[in-house]
Design an enzyme around this catalytic site. Sequence first.
Site, PDB file in Angstrom:
ATOM      1  N   GLU A  66       3.360  -1.675   8.107  1.00  0.00           N
ATOM      2  CA  GLU A  66       2.021  -2.118   8.480  1.00  0.00           C
ATOM      3  C   GLU A  66       1.013  -0.835   8.054  1.00  0.00           C
ATOM      4  O   GLU A  66       0.009  -1.053   8.243  1.00  0.00           O
ATOM      5  CB  GLU A  66       2.018  -2.418  10.095  1.00  0.00           C
ATOM      6  CG  GLU A  66       2.753  -3.523  10.221  1.00  0.00           C
ATOM      7  CD  GLU A  66       3.202  -3.673  11.754  1.00  0.00           C
ATOM      8  OE1 GLU A  66       2.884  -4.610  12.206  1.00  0.00           O
ATOM      9  OE2 GLU A  66       4.173  -2.987  12.064  1.00  0.00           O
ATOM     10  N   ASN A 106      14.138   2.425  -0.411  1.00  0.00           N
ATOM     11  CA  ASN A 106      13.920   1.718  -1.834  1.00  0.00           C
ATOM     12  C   ASN A 106      12.584   2.002  -2.146  1.00  0.00           C
ATOM     13  O   ASN A 106      11.648   1.061  -1.751  1.00  0.00           O
ATOM     14  CB  ASN A 106      14.345   0.224  -1.812  1.00  0.00           C
ATOM     15  CG  ASN A 106      14.633  -0.370  -3.121  1.00  0.00           C
ATOM     16  OD1 ASN A 106      14.229   0.422  -3.996  1.00  0.00           O
ATOM     17  ND2 ASN A 106      14.864  -1.613  -2.991  1.00  0.00           N
TER      18      ASN A 106
END
Length: 710
Positions: free
Chosen positions: A667, A594
């Site tokens: 991350e 997305n």
Amino acid sequence: MTTVTTSTAGTTGSVGAAHARLEGRDKVTGAARYAGEVPFAELAHGWLVLSTITRGRIRSVETGPVLEMPGVLTVLHHGNAPRIDGNYQGMMGPPDPVIQVFQHDRVPHAGWPVALVVAETSEQAREAAESLVVRYEEEPHDVVFGAGSPGAYVPDSETPTEKGDVEAELASSAVVVDAEYTTPEEHHSAMEPHAAMARWDSGRLEVVDSNQGSMWVASELAKLFSLDPGAVRVRSEHVGGAFGAKGIRPHQVCAVMAATVLHRPVRVVLTRRQTFSLVGYRSPTAQRVRLGADADGRLRAVDHQALSVTSTVHEFLERSADAGRAMYAADALHTVNRLVRVDVPTPTFMRAPGEAPGSFALESALDELAEKCGIDPIALRARNEPAVGPASGLPFSSRNLLACFDEGAARFGWAQRDPRPGIRREGRWLLGTGTAASSFPSGAAPSTASVTAEADGSFTVRITAADVGTGARTALTLIAADALEVAPERIRMKIADSDFGPAMVAGGSMGTRSWAWAVTTAAADLREQLALGGGIPPQGITVRADTGAAVQALTQKERHSFGAQFAEVAVDVTSGEVRVRRMLGVFAAGRIVNPLTARSQFIGGMTWGLSMALHEEAVRDQASGGHVGADLAGYHFAAHADVPPIEAAWVEDPDPDDPVGIKGIGEIGIVGAAAAIANAVWHATGVRHRNLPIRPDRVLQAGTAAHGAG
């Protein structure tokens, strides 16, 4: 029965298209309920009391006056609390003893839980908790950490990397960098504090919690309280940030204890100050990096040695030296992580554990090497691009780091950069640009999912995933829609309920990848069953899939996401203030599910890297052993005014061995960002900053020292 087709024209291709968060409207309007907000009948409220000493024993807990205060129901402490069993191996190994609350009179660090006051209202509980008198026998403590801290050791969990003869290669190198770098203690500071409600319902323990993995917390509570795993249910529908801190923590255990004693629901919410000692943090680090290279910049030796802190009661290793094990080709490679024990709380995972502080040291050292060799920093990295994993020797599943640098350099205008430091100026501001590389491991863990074809033509997906603000709920909906070849509107996504079965936690950039694997497997099995015909009964048709065998059968390759970070800074020569003017990150992080929420994740990580570079620093008072300013007033991080325009982009990089092509993005955005900013500060001023954060006083001191040396 109802007949449903799972092939609808024009509905495929949801993955890769921007999609707003499914729960976005509920969150911004307040309709979404977080763990501290869900109403329950007869709810009581617990308030933790923490130690005011750093090391010693509890002599007495004077409960009498507090029990007479309005609304107070009970005070739990080591003299009367239910006994629990902490002798087990959990998902993350043996538990931190801080969750074994009220089991003895020892105090191993400041902020250790010593009592829980439970009252009818949170206000009553707080007033009583602040009135509770606890007397101690205090002992000498040591909270000092640094490169020269005594007692450093290599833990059993660490396997140093040894390839070639580092000392010989350094001795033969034309150019050598030998520098020490430090990063401070840092805290997660999630917007939503930790909160949990516990109650017993028909012999079953129910917990509503804010966590990164409902099954993780449920299994730990079952072990602690010696319960059958099926007797514990944990739900965590909405989470306002986690970053590694929201696993099993004292507040959940306290809520269960109090609910057991009082036979009514009890909620325990941590204060911001309490989170500084109870939920972990990123350890401070002291790192030495030695690089040896030929005159043309080809690396002959890489030596990265990192030291971090752990508590005296539990061992946690911040794996900073791991940062270079997948990065650069060198004839000799040595990396090792060491620990030192002091009287502090146990650190824990924090966004990009190891890689965030480790990349600051390694990527700063690479920039220093580029300067010494007179080579462009990007060209230096390209010159040392490995064909296989430098430490493992395994082939890369994909490695598009140089593509990230090419794209980033073009977008950032790197070709126009004058490499000489300290020459660009606008009034009192010195200007500079810097770059650094990013990497983070890409893994997957076994997970279980079920998909139900409903009689009304919709599909219900159940998986114990956790959406900690990343948009995982929406991403999984898009993945399920493509797997079933239907529109996303026909998917009902249910997550964060331990009753749905085992699943990977939201951590290690592995969550969405692991969950997506399970969802697509279950969806494929369901489509096969539906293809047999026969219609759908009123109760629907459910297929359950477990990816354990598939994940474990992954081919032996080195899997990482990669990226290139760029930053431009302005440094005020009169005040020492550093302002980041713009940042750009380009990433090779698998298939982007997305783009809307992915960009948010990248930018969020880069913002954190900026905060790490310039602001974040938890300071301990050596005399008291506690924090100075353990709150959001004393612990500084980047505010809106500190954050410049940030651009995040990506290159094509699907993982060929993953059913959706995912690698993980949570991350990598923070990795290398602090180094890019530090390298830009050097380019602006001609002065290296090897200690984070780059505070104004350090800039002024470094400038004065450089001027005096000159």
